[in-house]
Design an enzyme around this catalytic site. Structure first.
Site, PDB file in Angstrom:
ATOM      1  N   GLY A  54       0.963  -1.251  -0.199  1.00 34.14           N
ATOM      2  CA  GLY A  54       0.088   0.055  -0.046  1.00 34.14           C
ATOM      3  C   GLY A  54       0.814   1.132  -0.056  1.00 34.14           C
ATOM      4  O   GLY A  54       0.415   2.273   0.430  1.00 34.14           O
ATOM      5  N   HIS A 104      11.636   0.564  -1.057  1.00 33.88           N
ATOM      6  CA  HIS A 104      11.319  -0.681  -0.368  1.00 33.88           C
ATOM      7  C   HIS A 104      12.587  -1.491   0.115  1.00 33.88           C
ATOM      8  O   HIS A 104      12.369  -2.731   0.079  1.00 33.88           O
ATOM      9  CB  HIS A 104      10.648  -1.446  -1.928  1.00 33.88           C
ATOM     10  CG  HIS A 104       9.354  -1.083  -2.381  1.00 33.88           C
ATOM     11  ND1 HIS A 104       8.346  -0.790  -1.542  1.00 33.88           N
ATOM     12  CD2 HIS A 104       9.207  -0.543  -3.657  1.00 33.88           C
ATOM     13  CE1 HIS A 104       7.537  -0.419  -2.262  1.00 33.88           C
ATOM     14  NE2 HIS A 104       7.731  -0.164  -3.636  1.00 33.88           N
ATOM     15  N   MET A 230      -7.792   7.004  -6.994  1.00 32.46           N
ATOM     16  CA  MET A 230      -6.467   6.541  -7.187  1.00 32.46           C
ATOM     17  C   MET A 230      -6.475   5.808  -8.634  1.00 32.46           C
ATOM     18  O   MET A 230      -5.521   5.911  -9.507  1.00 32.46           O
ATOM     19  CB  MET A 230      -5.794   5.875  -6.101  1.00 32.46           C
ATOM     20  CG  MET A 230      -5.232   7.048  -5.123  1.00 32.46           C
ATOM     21  SD  MET A 230      -4.346   6.233  -3.967  1.00 32.46           S
ATOM     22  CE  MET A 230      -3.219   5.141  -4.694  1.00 32.46           C
ATOM     23  N   LYS A 246      -7.354  -4.642  -6.946  1.00 41.75           N
ATOM     24  CA  LYS A 246      -8.884  -5.064  -6.278  1.00 41.75           C
ATOM     25  C   LYS A 246      -8.684  -4.094  -5.019  1.00 41.75           C
ATOM     26  O   LYS A 246      -9.957  -3.681  -4.584  1.00 41.75           O
ATOM     27  CB  LYS A 246      -8.662  -6.305  -5.649  1.00 41.75           C
ATOM     28  CG  LYS A 246      -9.423  -7.319  -6.717  1.00 41.75           C
ATOM     29  CD  LYS A 246      -9.839  -8.648  -6.073  1.00 41.75           C
ATOM     30  CE  LYS A 246     -10.256  -9.510  -7.173  1.00 41.75           C
ATOM     31  NZ  LYS A 246     -10.693 -10.799  -6.384  1.00 41.75           N
TER      32      LYS A 246
HETATM   33  P1  A3P Z   1      -4.160  -5.300  -4.475  1.00 41.27           P
HETATM   34  O1  A3P Z   1      -3.111  -5.804  -5.496  1.00 41.27           O
HETATM   35  O2  A3P Z   1      -4.199  -6.381  -3.522  1.00 41.27           O
HETATM   36  O3  A3P Z   1      -5.334  -4.705  -4.761  1.00 41.27           O
HETATM   37  P2  A3P Z   1       1.868  -0.882  -3.400  1.00 41.27           P
HETATM   38  O4  A3P Z   1       1.604   0.663  -3.711  1.00 41.27           O
HETATM   39  O5  A3P Z   1       2.773  -0.826  -2.370  1.00 41.27           O
HETATM   40  O6  A3P Z   1       2.353  -1.376  -4.745  1.00 41.27           O
HETATM   41  O7  A3P Z   1       0.652  -1.669  -3.023  1.00 41.27           O
HETATM   42  C1  A3P Z   1      -0.557  -2.136  -4.096  1.00 41.27           C
HETATM   43  C2  A3P Z   1      -1.433  -2.414  -3.244  1.00 41.27           C
HETATM   44  O8  A3P Z   1      -2.440  -1.293  -2.514  1.00 41.27           O
HETATM   45  C3  A3P Z   1      -2.890  -3.177  -4.324  1.00 41.27           C
HETATM   46  O9  A3P Z   1      -3.337  -4.302  -3.547  1.00 41.27           O
HETATM   47  C4  A3P Z   1      -3.793  -1.961  -4.615  1.00 41.27           C
HETATM   48  O10 A3P Z   1      -4.889  -2.226  -5.060  1.00 41.27           O
HETATM   49  C5  A3P Z   1      -3.714  -1.303  -3.114  1.00 41.27           C
HETATM   50  N1  A3P Z   1      -4.217  -0.090  -3.254  1.00 41.27           N
HETATM   51  C6  A3P Z   1      -3.841   1.237  -3.625  1.00 41.27           C
HETATM   52  N2  A3P Z   1      -4.416   2.429  -3.704  1.00 41.27           N
HETATM   53  C7  A3P Z   1      -5.469   1.975  -2.867  1.00 41.27           C
HETATM   54  C8  A3P Z   1      -6.381   2.388  -2.205  1.00 41.27           C
HETATM   55  N3  A3P Z   1      -6.826   4.058  -2.410  1.00 41.27           N
HETATM   56  N4  A3P Z   1      -7.272   2.062  -1.358  1.00 41.27           N
HETATM   57  C9  A3P Z   1      -7.090   0.671  -1.196  1.00 41.27           C
HETATM   58  N5  A3P Z   1      -6.218  -0.040  -1.735  1.00 41.27           N
HETATM   59  C10 A3P Z   1      -5.296   0.506  -2.549  1.00 41.27           C
END
Ligand code: A3P
Length: 282
Positions: A54, A104, A230, A246
């Site tokens: 996230g 990361h 987003m 998702k």
């Molecule tokens: P999923 O693939 O399970 O949907 P990162 O930014 O670290 O790469 O994380 C990506 C994950 O955060 C994805 O999870 C993405 O859908 C979720 N994500 C991104 N924006 C979000 C939001 N506004 N609300 C909830 N989840 C979000």
């Protein structure tokens, strides 16, 4: 920093092994080396995480709390070097303060100003349960032309538990940073808590950043950082359009067999024992 909206996607660079850990090719050896001397400024804010926890969501939230002045579509992970651009660490060197950055890296490879912060730097560390991280990473690698397409889901879960995927072992990574849990430079925030009570998580982050939020400002943050907002804003940004998927807690239940889930549970119990770190999985 130029927007990447129109950039053609470059050829996938090979993965990089650095100090025994696999990194995506964008985290070049030069950039990883550069972290050793990368200077952290007193007023830097850094979002740190294991990938797919996230990170971008939290980045948006922090940016909105700090008045949303950045081109969030152009943000770069500190240790990465997107072809045809300057390495992120060189771009960040020229970025005026206050900077907002992402990494990361496992704690032992992060810039010293993050692993042993001695100034007013603020680090928001985003945590997410390993099963949903594994699912999210799997789909991300499938969708992202810069990364290898996973051979199979079955193999992928094994590789995850064996710490063979990019950025190394999830448990080593998370527990490495978790050692800083009592350090006031850090806020540890869980993805699952943000999903459960978004406004209250935003308030927690704002308070850590020493920013007072009016009700209007809070509403703006939650609206502008919603999943759908987003999804829309990143939908045609090269390199970022696959980040929002998702956005739910517990998608692992749609992927894991009973046996795979049991193996994860066992490793989770072994590695987290005594750490005080616990996740909700649904
Ligand atoms: P999923 O693939 O399970 O949907 P990162 O930014 O670290 O790469 O994380 C990506 C994950 O955060 C994805 O999870 C993405 O859908 C979720 N994500 C991104 N924006 C979000 C939001 N506004 N609300 C909830 N989840 C979000």
């Amino acid at each position: 920093m130029a927007s990447s909206q129109q950039d053609p996607l470059p050829e996938p660079p090979p993965y990089v092994k650095y100090q025994g850990i696999l990194f995506p090719g964008l985290a070049t050896k030069e950039s990883l080396e550069a972290m050793k001397t990368f200077e952290i400024r007193d007023d830097d804010v850094v979002i740190a995480s294991y990938p797919k926890s996230g990170t971008m969501w939290t980045y948006h939230i922090v940016d909105e709390i700090l008045e949303g002045k950045r081109d969030v579509s152009a943000t770069r992970v500190m240790e990465c070097h997107v072809p045809q651009q300057a390495p992120a660490h060189l771009q960040y060197r020229k970025t005026p303060s206050p900077r907002l950055m992402q990494t990361h890296l496992p704690v032992q490879l992060a810039a010293p100003g993050l692993s042993t912060p001695a100034n007013k730097v603020k680090i928001v560390f985003v945590l997410r349960n390993p099963k949903d991280v594994c699912v999210s990473l799997y789909h991300f690698e499938q969708a992202n032309p810069l990364l290898n397409t996973p051979e199979s889901w079955e193999q992928y879960t094994k590789d995850f538990l064996d710490g063979k995927l990019q950025y190394g072992d999830y448990f080593d990574h998370v527990l490495g940073w978790w050692q800083m849990k009592d350090d006031p430079h850090f806020l540890f925030i869980k993805h699952e808590d943000m999903k459960k009570d978004f406004p209250s998580s935003v308030k927690t982050i704002a308070s850590f950043l020493e920013k007072e939020l009016t009700d209007e400002h809070l509403a703006r943050v939650t609206t502008n950082c919603s999943l759908e907002r987003m999804r829309k804003s990143l939908s045609d940004v090269a390199g970022k359009k696959n980040i929002v998927r998702k956005g739910i807690v517990g998608d692992w239940k749609n992927h894991f067999s009973g046996e795979e889930s049991a193996k994860f549970d066992q490793k989770y119990r072994e590695r987290m024992a005594g750490s005080g770190l616990e996740f909700e999985f649904e």
